[in-house]
Motif scaffolding. Structure first.
Motif, short mmCIF file in Angstrom:
data_model
loop_
_atom_site.label_atom_id
_atom_site.label_comp_id
_atom_site.label_asym_id
_atom_site.label_seq_id
_atom_site.Cartn_x
_atom_site.Cartn_y
_atom_site.Cartn_z
N CYS A 269 8.84 7.03 -29.59
CA CYS A 269 9.33 7.83 -30.60
C CYS A 269 8.50 8.79 -31.54
CB CYS A 269 10.39 6.91 -31.66
SG CYS A 269 11.50 5.92 -30.85
N LYS A 270 7.28 8.27 -31.13
CA LYS A 270 6.18 9.15 -31.75
C LYS A 270 5.34 10.35 -31.02
CE LYS A 270 5.23 5.34 -34.98
NZ LYS A 270 4.17 4.46 -35.43
N VAL A 271 5.16 10.00 -29.78
CA VAL A 271 4.56 11.01 -28.98
C VAL A 271 5.02 11.28 -27.77
CG1 VAL A 271 2.28 10.33 -30.23
CG2 VAL A 271 2.80 9.07 -28.43
N ALA A 272 6.01 10.64 -27.26
CA ALA A 272 6.63 10.53 -25.76
C ALA A 272 7.13 11.94 -25.37
CB ALA A 272 7.46 9.51 -25.61
N GLY A 273 7.22 12.82 -26.19
CA GLY A 273 7.73 14.24 -25.82
C GLY A 273 9.03 14.68 -26.62
N TYR A 274 9.67 15.60 -25.99
CA TYR A 274 10.91 15.95 -26.95
C TYR A 274 12.28 15.31 -26.44
CZ TYR A 274 11.52 18.66 -22.77
OH TYR A 274 11.76 19.02 -21.41
N THR B 293 6.92 12.60 -34.78
CA THR B 293 7.76 11.35 -34.93
C THR B 293 9.09 11.76 -34.79
OG1 THR B 293 6.03 10.28 -35.88
CG2 THR B 293 7.85 9.43 -36.39
N CYS B 294 10.17 11.18 -34.16
CA CYS B 294 11.58 11.13 -34.12
C CYS B 294 12.09 11.17 -35.82
CB CYS B 294 12.28 10.25 -33.27
SG CYS B 294 14.05 10.75 -33.23
N ARG C 117 12.25 1.27 -36.59
CA ARG C 117 13.59 1.15 -36.10
C ARG C 117 14.26 2.26 -35.83
NH1 ARG C 117 13.06 -3.70 -33.70
NH2 ARG C 117 12.65 -5.27 -35.18
N CYS C 118 15.26 2.61 -35.08
CA CYS C 118 16.12 3.77 -34.79
C CYS C 118 17.20 3.42 -35.68
CB CYS C 118 16.43 3.79 -33.24
SG CYS C 118 17.40 5.21 -33.13
N THR C 119 17.46 4.69 -36.71
CA THR C 119 18.47 4.45 -37.51
C THR C 119 19.83 5.02 -36.97
OG1 THR C 119 17.88 6.55 -38.23
CG2 THR C 119 16.75 4.82 -39.41
N PRO D 94 20.84 9.47 -28.45
CA PRO D 94 20.82 10.41 -27.51
C PRO D 94 20.79 9.84 -26.12
CG PRO D 94 19.44 11.49 -29.19
CD PRO D 94 19.72 9.91 -29.29
N THR D 95 21.25 10.39 -25.02
CA THR D 95 21.25 9.97 -23.77
C THR D 95 19.92 9.89 -23.08
OG1 THR D 95 23.38 11.08 -23.23
CG2 THR D 95 21.88 10.58 -21.39
N ASP D 96 19.03 11.10 -23.50
CA ASP D 96 17.26 10.86 -23.38
C ASP D 96 16.91 9.49 -24.07
OD1 ASP D 96 17.24 13.35 -22.09
OD2 ASP D 96 16.10 14.27 -23.76
N CYS D 97 17.17 9.17 -25.06
CA CYS D 97 16.53 7.91 -25.41
C CYS D 97 17.08 6.68 -24.73
CB CYS D 97 16.76 7.75 -26.86
SG CYS D 97 16.34 9.21 -27.88
#
Length: 125
Positions: A18-23, A67-68, A76-78, A84-87
């Motif tokens: 969620c911080k550096v893995a891409g878009y 960062t997302c 934690r993801c809020t 999203p499907t990507d996540c």
């Protein structure tokens, strides 16, 4: 995946994905699901949360090394239930580039195990 990589405990990771893995690209279905989850209209969601639209019209809620926006202070993801499907489909151990997995694996391996692995490999040389 070019090499065997063990699955890791995502809850023990500092949220590297969620911080550096891409878009993170979002489809129309993702946008509708996220907007509904956040109590927004589709138009409001797009105005507030789309950070980039490509020339091909693909929309993103996260850029490469940012960062997302949906990650909270406790890592934690809020929007986890509506993520999203990507996540939903991303696992660092399946990514083509092993860098993030190696960092996460290092962070999750106790120091003693790292020391033992190093001393064991030093003895085999």
């Amino acid at each position: 995946m070019t090499e065997d990589r063990a699955k890791l405990d995502c809850l023990r990771c500092p949220s590297l994905c969620c911080k550096v893995a891409g878009y993170v690209e979002v489809s129309d279905v993702d946008i509708n699901r996220l907007a509904r989850h956040l109590g927004l209209t589709r138009r409001e969601f797009v105005a507030r949360h789309i950070v980039h639209t490509t020339r091909a019209g693909k929309r993103r809620i996260k850029t490469e090394f940012e960062t997302c926006q949906f990650l909270d202070a406790k890592r934690r993801c809020t929007v986890y239930e509506a993520r999203p499907t990507d996540c939903r489909g991303y696992f660092c151990w399946e990514a083509a580039d092993p860098t993030l997995h190696r960092i996460a694996e290092f962070l999750q391996t106790p120091i003693r195990a790292q020391q033992e692995a190093r001393s064991g490999s030093a003895r085999t040389r």
